[in-house]
Enzyme design. Sequence first.
Site, short mmCIF file in Angstrom:
data_model
loop_
_atom_site.label_atom_id
_atom_site.label_comp_id
_atom_site.label_asym_id
_atom_site.label_seq_id
_atom_site.Cartn_x
_atom_site.Cartn_y
_atom_site.Cartn_z
N ASP A 1 48.14 27.81 38.06
CA ASP A 1 46.79 28.33 38.30
C ASP A 1 46.28 27.57 39.52
OD1 ASP A 1 44.02 28.64 38.42
OD2 ASP A 1 43.81 28.84 36.26
N ALA B 1 37.43 37.92 41.69
CA ALA B 1 35.98 37.81 41.45
C ALA B 1 35.71 38.45 40.09
CB ALA B 1 35.19 38.53 42.54
N TYR C 1 32.07 45.44 47.16
CA TYR C 1 32.93 44.29 47.42
C TYR C 1 32.14 42.99 47.24
CZ TYR C 1 37.43 42.68 49.18
OH TYR C 1 38.66 42.12 49.29
N LYS D 1 35.80 36.17 51.38
CA LYS D 1 36.73 36.42 52.49
C LYS D 1 36.20 35.82 53.80
CE LYS D 1 40.06 38.57 50.35
NZ LYS D 1 41.24 37.77 49.95
N THR E 1 46.94 48.02 45.02
CA THR E 1 47.55 46.92 44.27
C THR E 1 46.70 46.70 43.00
OG1 THR E 1 46.19 45.25 45.33
CG2 THR E 1 48.28 45.76 46.41
P1 NAP Z 1 47.68 41.40 43.42
O1 NAP Z 1 49.04 41.95 43.44
O2 NAP Z 1 46.87 41.60 42.18
O3 NAP Z 1 47.75 39.86 43.81
C1 NAP Z 1 46.66 38.96 43.57
C2 NAP Z 1 47.26 37.74 42.92
O4 NAP Z 1 46.29 36.70 42.82
C3 NAP Z 1 47.76 38.01 41.50
O5 NAP Z 1 49.09 37.58 41.39
C4 NAP Z 1 46.82 37.15 40.66
O6 NAP Z 1 47.37 36.72 39.45
C5 NAP Z 1 46.61 36.01 41.62
N1 NAP Z 1 45.57 35.10 41.17
C6 NAP Z 1 44.28 35.36 40.82
N2 NAP Z 1 43.67 34.23 40.41
C7 NAP Z 1 44.59 33.23 40.50
C8 NAP Z 1 44.58 31.84 40.22
N3 NAP Z 1 43.48 31.21 39.74
N4 NAP Z 1 45.72 31.12 40.43
C9 NAP Z 1 46.84 31.71 40.90
N5 NAP Z 1 46.91 33.03 41.17
C10 NAP Z 1 45.80 33.78 40.98
O7 NAP Z 1 46.77 42.04 44.58
P2 NAP Z 1 46.93 42.04 46.18
O8 NAP Z 1 46.09 43.18 46.64
O9 NAP Z 1 48.36 41.95 46.57
O10 NAP Z 1 46.15 40.71 46.58
C11 NAP Z 1 46.73 39.69 47.36
C12 NAP Z 1 45.77 39.27 48.46
O11 NAP Z 1 45.60 40.36 49.38
C13 NAP Z 1 44.37 38.92 47.96
O12 NAP Z 1 43.87 37.82 48.70
C14 NAP Z 1 43.58 40.17 48.32
O13 NAP Z 1 42.19 39.96 48.44
C15 NAP Z 1 44.23 40.50 49.65
N6 NAP Z 1 43.95 41.84 50.18
C16 NAP Z 1 44.24 42.95 49.46
C17 NAP Z 1 43.96 44.20 49.99
C18 NAP Z 1 44.23 45.45 49.19
O14 NAP Z 1 43.66 46.50 49.49
N7 NAP Z 1 45.09 45.40 48.19
C19 NAP Z 1 43.39 44.32 51.26
C20 NAP Z 1 43.12 43.15 51.99
C21 NAP Z 1 43.41 41.92 51.44
P3 NAP Z 1 46.90 37.52 38.09
O15 NAP Z 1 47.50 38.89 38.19
O16 NAP Z 1 47.42 36.65 36.99
O17 NAP Z 1 45.39 37.55 38.10
#
Ligand code: NAP
Length: 262
Positions: free
Chosen positions: A67, A98, A158, A165, A196
């Site tokens: 974590d 969040a 958001y 961010k 995602t």
């Molecule tokens: P994702 O597959 O859900 O990945 C997010 C990850 O963060 C998950 O593995 C989650 O674990 C982990 N996480 C949350 N709290 C945590 C903690 N306390 N310790 C360790 N891990 C933790 O979604 P994603 O879209 O690929 O997100 C990855 C990054 O890309 C994020 O920073 C997101 O804001 C950014 N992003 C996404 C988009 C989009 O549209 N998808 C666009 C721009 C930026 P759990 O599943 O256990 O919670």
Amino acid sequence: MSLTVDLSGKTALVMGVANARSLGWAIAEPLLAAGCRVGFSYQGERLKGELDKLLAGHAGVWSQQADATREEDLAALFARVREEFGHLDYLVHSIAYAPRPAMEGRFISTTSDDWNTALNVSAYTLVSAARHAEGLLRDGGSVVSLTYHASRQVVPKYNVMGVAKAALEAATRYLAADLGAAGVRVNTISAGAMRTVAARSIPGFSGLYDEAGRRAALGRHATPEEVGKLALFLLSDLGSGVTGQTVYVDAGASVMTMPLPG
Ligand code: NAP
């Protein structure tokens, strides 16, 4: 011109892969394909099964629960990095969270607890992970995280995540200044909307996703593979000279105010 990236002998830690759609995985895939040795961290044991499936068939990979908000988990994780690799070339932070109520109502109603949680998980963990990595990162090392355009413009719902961010992007610049003397670069990738698990938890995400595709200069969405290619550039020596930056890969959605007519 054909350009291949050879990362054999290099090592990476990717934090935050939930499943095959995760942007962390989109970044890990080209690293693995380029011969990099990669360790992974995941937040809870419930994600281990998914990650194990993804890692099956890849040589030299390992994973550990951490974590990112827990100092003791980070200490154990980076001790594992030292034990497995001895050093670290690349750190990938792909973590955000969040509390749902903070993304359902008006921004003005954000509670102090929800603010602290969102900024702690989504921005401070980059700082703490970089601090734990500092002694392991070598000259030529590189840190990459993921951000989103809601840091700069209002994206409905958001809310506090936009503030988180913005903090992540500012932290990127300060970390770049701290680590620059050691030859370590720090950048953040501003990715377009992608389907995602984290994205699906944002209220109204499908409307936002459709609008981004309509308005993008390229007339389509950017893809996770394109996030992976940009990360490969920024992490590897191809990106030497780039640090402290927020680099967009969104098919040009953020430069348009509305779709072109016709
Ligand atoms: P994702 O597959 O859900 O990945 C997010 C990850 O963060 C998950 O593995 C989650 O674990 C982990 N996480 C949350 N709290 C945590 C903690 N306390 N310790 C360790 N891990 C933790 O979604 P994603 O879209 O690929 O997100 C990855 C990054 O890309 C994020 O920073 C997101 O804001 C950014 N992003 C996404 C988009 C989009 O549209 N998808 C666009 C721009 C930026 P759990 O599943 O256990 O919670």
